[in-house]
Design a protein around this motif. Structure first.
Motif, PDB file in Angstrom:
ATOM      1  N   HIS A  65       3.339  -9.456  13.948  1.00 58.15           N
ATOM      2  CA  HIS A  65       2.767 -10.655  13.332  1.00 58.15           C
ATOM      3  C   HIS A  65       2.735 -11.838  14.290  1.00 58.15           C
ATOM      4  O   HIS A  65       1.746 -12.536  14.396  1.00 58.15           O
ATOM      5  N   HIS A 101       0.439  -1.270  10.394  1.00 57.70           N
ATOM      6  CA  HIS A 101      -0.344  -0.274   9.644  1.00 57.70           C
ATOM      7  C   HIS A 101      -1.241   0.546  10.571  1.00 57.70           C
ATOM      8  O   HIS A 101      -1.441   1.735  10.356  1.00 57.70           O
ATOM      9  N   ASP A 119       5.817  -4.581   3.789  1.00 55.04           N
ATOM     10  CA  ASP A 119       4.563  -5.288   4.011  1.00 55.04           C
ATOM     11  C   ASP A 119       3.602  -4.815   2.929  1.00 55.04           C
ATOM     12  O   ASP A 119       3.546  -3.616   2.621  1.00 55.04           O
ATOM     13  N   HIS A 121       0.515  -4.324   2.788  1.00 57.11           N
ATOM     14  CA  HIS A 121      -0.577  -3.399   3.117  1.00 57.11           C
ATOM     15  C   HIS A 121      -0.090  -2.016   3.541  1.00 57.11           C
ATOM     16  O   HIS A 121      -0.864  -1.215   4.096  1.00 57.11           O
ATOM     17  N   SER A 296      -7.468  -7.304  12.385  1.00 55.41           N
ATOM     18  CA  SER A 296      -6.562  -7.131  11.248  1.00 55.41           C
ATOM     19  C   SER A 296      -6.343  -5.661  10.908  1.00 55.41           C
ATOM     20  O   SER A 296      -7.030  -4.764  11.421  1.00 55.41           O
ATOM     21  N   CYS A 297      -5.403  -5.442   9.984  1.00 55.51           N
ATOM     22  CA  CYS A 297      -5.075  -4.064   9.593  1.00 55.51           C
ATOM     23  C   CYS A 297      -6.170  -3.439   8.747  1.00 55.51           C
ATOM     24  O   CYS A 297      -6.168  -2.232   8.530  1.00 55.51           O
ATOM     25  N   CYS A 357      -1.415  -9.461  14.445  1.00 56.13           N
ATOM     26  CA  CYS A 357      -1.889 -10.027  13.169  1.00 56.13           C
ATOM     27  C   CYS A 357      -2.382 -11.451  13.394  1.00 56.13           C
ATOM     28  O   CYS A 357      -3.431 -11.859  12.918  1.00 56.13           O
ATOM     29  N   CYS A 360      -4.633 -13.883  11.231  1.00 55.13           N
ATOM     30  CA  CYS A 360      -4.702 -13.516   9.812  1.00 55.13           C
ATOM     31  C   CYS A 360      -3.753 -14.376   8.979  1.00 55.13           C
ATOM     32  O   CYS A 360      -3.990 -14.612   7.805  1.00 55.13           O
ATOM     33  N   ASN A 378      -8.408  -9.108   5.199  1.00 56.36           N
ATOM     34  CA  ASN A 378      -8.336  -8.749   3.785  1.00 56.36           C
ATOM     35  C   ASN A 378      -8.015  -9.918   2.865  1.00 56.36           C
ATOM     36  O   ASN A 378      -8.123  -9.809   1.657  1.00 56.36           O
ATOM     37  N   ARG A 384      -4.504 -20.195   4.428  1.00 56.28           N
ATOM     38  CA  ARG A 384      -3.839 -19.109   5.146  1.00 56.28           C
ATOM     39  C   ARG A 384      -4.249 -19.052   6.623  1.00 56.28           C
ATOM     40  O   ARG A 384      -3.485 -18.618   7.478  1.00 56.28           O
TER      41      ARG A 384
HETATM   42 FE1  SF4 Z   1      -1.039  -8.457   9.544  1.00 53.04          FE
HETATM   43 FE2  SF4 Z   1      -2.947  -9.650   8.203  1.00 53.04          FE
HETATM   44 FE3  SF4 Z   1      -2.524  -7.073   7.889  1.00 53.04          FE
HETATM   45 FE4  SF4 Z   1      -0.757  -8.840   6.916  1.00 53.04          FE
HETATM   46  S1  SF4 Z   1      -2.881  -8.573   6.267  1.00 53.04           S
HETATM   47  S2  SF4 Z   1      -0.297  -6.956   8.087  1.00 53.04           S
HETATM   48  S3  SF4 Z   1      -0.875 -10.423   8.509  1.00 53.04           S
HETATM   49  S4  SF4 Z   1      -3.224  -8.088   9.753  1.00 53.04           S
END
Ligand code: SF4
Ligand code: MIC
Length: 656
Positions: A65, A101, A119, A121, A296-297, A357, A360, A378, A384
């Motif tokens: 992160h 992820h 987390d 996700h 991002s993930c 991250c 994000c 997402n 944010r």
């Molecule tokens: Fe990282 Fe954003 Fe995925 Fe959360 S939503 S794990 S901050 S990339």
């Protein structure tokens, strides 16, 4: 009656309870994952529980992160995490190696297994037939110590996919369509199981985009059956031996069904500032765009960046639009670089970032004032991105790249018509996913064997047993859909205190009311009041722990998001449900008194509580909790509860 895929995996891992919707079940966890901003508490709690060795088949600690390490506090966190992984027996993914992820999907995700992660996700590997669930860190610590993970048996909803995606529609549009139909609270208490003839047309990376962002529906998880695509993907990752053929029975009985015809989909976009504000891209076409971000993930994989790079080959980004690409993993980054795509993107004007991250959660690439940012992420909750009153849209990499080329939001189909030589680029999976081989330190060959705690690593505060009498002011009244980003924001100025609860608490709910923390401290107790879906979003347990530290006794809300509610129990805050009329009537500052002997009522299974407001009127609030959650709450939270059990000899910490 046959079983759903979810039931099959749960059945295989069931240690307590029965698979009846709404009943609490305990399941065995095979794998856990944690990351840098929730991981420090996970390990501190693992240590506080007296545990000394990881018991799950696999545990992985990622540093993803805050990898820019702006402050020594971040680096101290990373240093502590490496030492904890080495000491207790987890894999350690180094800062810069990528988002948990993405890296987990590449290296460890395994069909048929269970995964618990600190987390929200974590459900991402559902795209490979793994049952993966996000939770608070304390639940991860207990699972890592060999204890079961408890959830209410969710409803299993079948999402039947038919047809095939037309040109320029993508997996992102499938999940945006789900959000458009169901909203950010449409998945609470549910697992979405994707089936149907449309499944085979989606590659594993496309499936994981869908399972990843199922979290935005509030779902417990999302899962796909395995098939040739899964086997092929695992083979390309060099892990074909981990393939398991798993899917629902033909006569599986689902609680509900949704049908999506993929061929009806078109490019979609979520408008500011909620992931369910979804409209067709063409409806917002013409909007000037200042910033475009791919990563991002959800959409930061090799397979997400490649189409974007192909679209940019030989073209330029509009001069007044900035485009940033932040890959989800170093492996993806290295592969794109070796194939020459990074150079193509750079030549087009892309600002190429490390695998993190970052943006994000508002760390880096914060949009400028009064600007528009299009992101493949997402979440677009207000603020944010690092600036209040932001305008963040969520879309596919193709839509984002089209906007960077045109300088405004454009349906890529229209851009293709306009340019004449632009085709839906698509992507091929690489023959072999290779790269970043040096960035995972294995538990067999650790670099540390004792904990290293810098000055920023604090202790985890404990709460006393629940009192018989709970009374205090309504410290804050909030609307529907309050996110954990509102409760404890994740921007760098605040994130660096994730391991220092007294300091972090000063920022509690500061985005809603900057005087909140002081007022809570001064009032010696009190309550939060909220509308529907309180605590949606991130799994961060700090959103329960910090209010607890400030003396908040409980939350009265119309409804709660799943992970946050579990975190409230884990830290000894009573989550009470109230109806819409009573919610309307309560005002900030009103005195709230729970008339019953709260400790006794909680322990004895009482469901309805009488709440007296200002000594003037009364309402009935409901406590929806399992027997186990009640004992945890009454003991002052899971850490106190588990310690107490160990002292009483009524159970080892790992047994919970
Ligand atoms: Fe990282 Fe954003 Fe995925 Fe959360 S939503 S794990 S901050 S990339
Ligand atoms: C998020 O996307 O909000 C986060 C940051 O990944 C969080 C975890 C955290 O707060 O550290 C999540 O999704 O759980």
């Amino acid at each position: 009656m046959g079983q759903t895929l979810t039931e099959k995996i749960l059945d295989d891992h069931l240690v307590e309870g029965e698979l009846e919707t709404g009943e609490e079940i305990g399941i065995e966890i095979d794998q856990v994952l944690t990351q840098d901003t929730t991981g420090t508490l996970v390990w501190l709690q693992f240590e506080a529980l007296g545990l000394d060795e990881v018991q799950t088949e696999l545990a992985a600690q990622y540093c993803d992160h805050q990898t820019y390490q702006f402050d020594f506090k971040n680096t101290d966190d990373h240093r502590f995490l490496r030492s904890a992984a080495g000491t207790f027996g987890a894999y350690f993914s180094r800062p810069g190696n990528g988002i948990c992820h993405n890296v987990h999907k590449e290296n460890f995700a395994a069909p048929g297994k269970t995964l618990l992660g600190s987390d929200s996700h974590t459900p991402t590997p559902g795209g490979l037939g793994q049952l993966a669930i996000g939770s608070g860190g304390l639940d991860v610590a207990v699972a890592m110590g060999g204890g079961p993970y408890y959830i209410e048996m969710p409803e299993v909803v079948n999402v039947r996919l038919e047809g095939e995606l037309p040109a320029w529609a993508t997996a992102k549009d499938v999940i945006l369509e789900m959000l458009r139909r169901l909203s950010v609270k449409g998945g609470v208490g549910k697992i979405f199981e994707y089936t149907g003839p449309g499944v085979e047309s989606l590659s594993v990376p496309e499936r994981t985009t869908i399972t990843n962002m199922g979290t935005e529906l509030g779902a417990t998880s999302s899962v796909f059956p395995t098939d040739e695509q899964t086997e092929d993907y695992l083979a390309r990752q060099g892990r074909e031996d981990e393939f398991v053929d798993i899917g629902p029975d033909e006569d599986a009985d689902y609680d509900d069904q949704i049908v999506i015809d993929l061929s009806d989909l078109e490019p979609l976009i979520a408008e500011p500032s909620m992931p369910d504000k979804v409209v067709p891209v063409r409806e917002v076409a013409g909007q000037d765009v200042d910033q475009v971000m791919i990563g991002s993930c959800t959409n930061g994989g090799y397979e997400d960046i490649l189409p974007s790079a192909k679209m940019l080959e030989g073209r330029s980004i509009e001069p007044d639009t900035e485009m940033i690409v932040a890959p989800g993993s170093k492996k993806a980054s290295e592969m794109l670089a070796r194939e020459g795509w990074t150079a193509e993107m750079m030549a087009a004007g892309v600002n190429y970032s490390e695998a993190t991250c970052g943006a994000c959660i508002g760390i880096g690439h914060v949009p400028s004032s009064d600007s528009v940012s299009l992101r493949t992420f997402n979440r677009n909750f207000e603020g944010r991105s690092g600036i209040e009153d932001d305008n963040v849209y969520l879309c596919s990499p193709e839509v984002a790249t089209a906007a960077a080329i045109k300088g405004e939001i454009v349906d890529p189909r229209d851009l293709a018509d306009e340019l004449g030589d632009l085709e839906d680029p698509g992507f091929e999976l690489p023959d072999a996913y290779e790269g970043a081989e040096n960035d995972i330190i294995t538990p067999d060959d650790p670099v540390d064997d004792e904990l290293v705690k810098g000055p920023n690593i604090g202790d985890v505060p404990l709460k006393d047993e629940l009192d018989a009498h709970l009374e205090g002011p309504t410290l804050l009244k909030m609307p529907d859909n309050i996110t954990t980003d509102h409760i404890i924001p994740a921007t760098q100025d605040i994130l660096m205190y994730r391991s220092n609860i007294p300091k972090l608490s000063e920022f509690t709910l500061s985005r809603v009311d900057e005087d909140f923390a002081q007022r809570a401290l001064d009032s010696d107790g009190g309550f939060l009041v909220a509308g529907e879906n309180y605590g949606q979003g991130s799994s961060r347990e700090h959103a329960a722990l910090c209010p607890m530290y400030l003396g908040v006794e409980g939350v009265l809300a119309q409804s709660f998001a799943r992970i946050h509610k579990a975190n409230l129990f884990n830290f000894g805050l009573i989550p009470l449900e109230i109806d819409a009329e009573d919610y309307e009537q309560i005002e900030e500052g009103d005195n709230i008194e729970i008339v019953d002997d709260v400790a006794e009522a909680v322990r004895s299974g009482q469901e309805e509580f009488t709440v007296r407001v200002n000594d003037d009127w009364e309402l009935t609030a409901e406590l929806d909790a399992s027997e186990r959650e009640r004992q945890i709450l009454a003991d002052g939270g899971k850490l106190s509860h588990t310690k107490k059990q160990a002292e009483d000899g009524s159970g080892a910490p790992a047994d919970d």
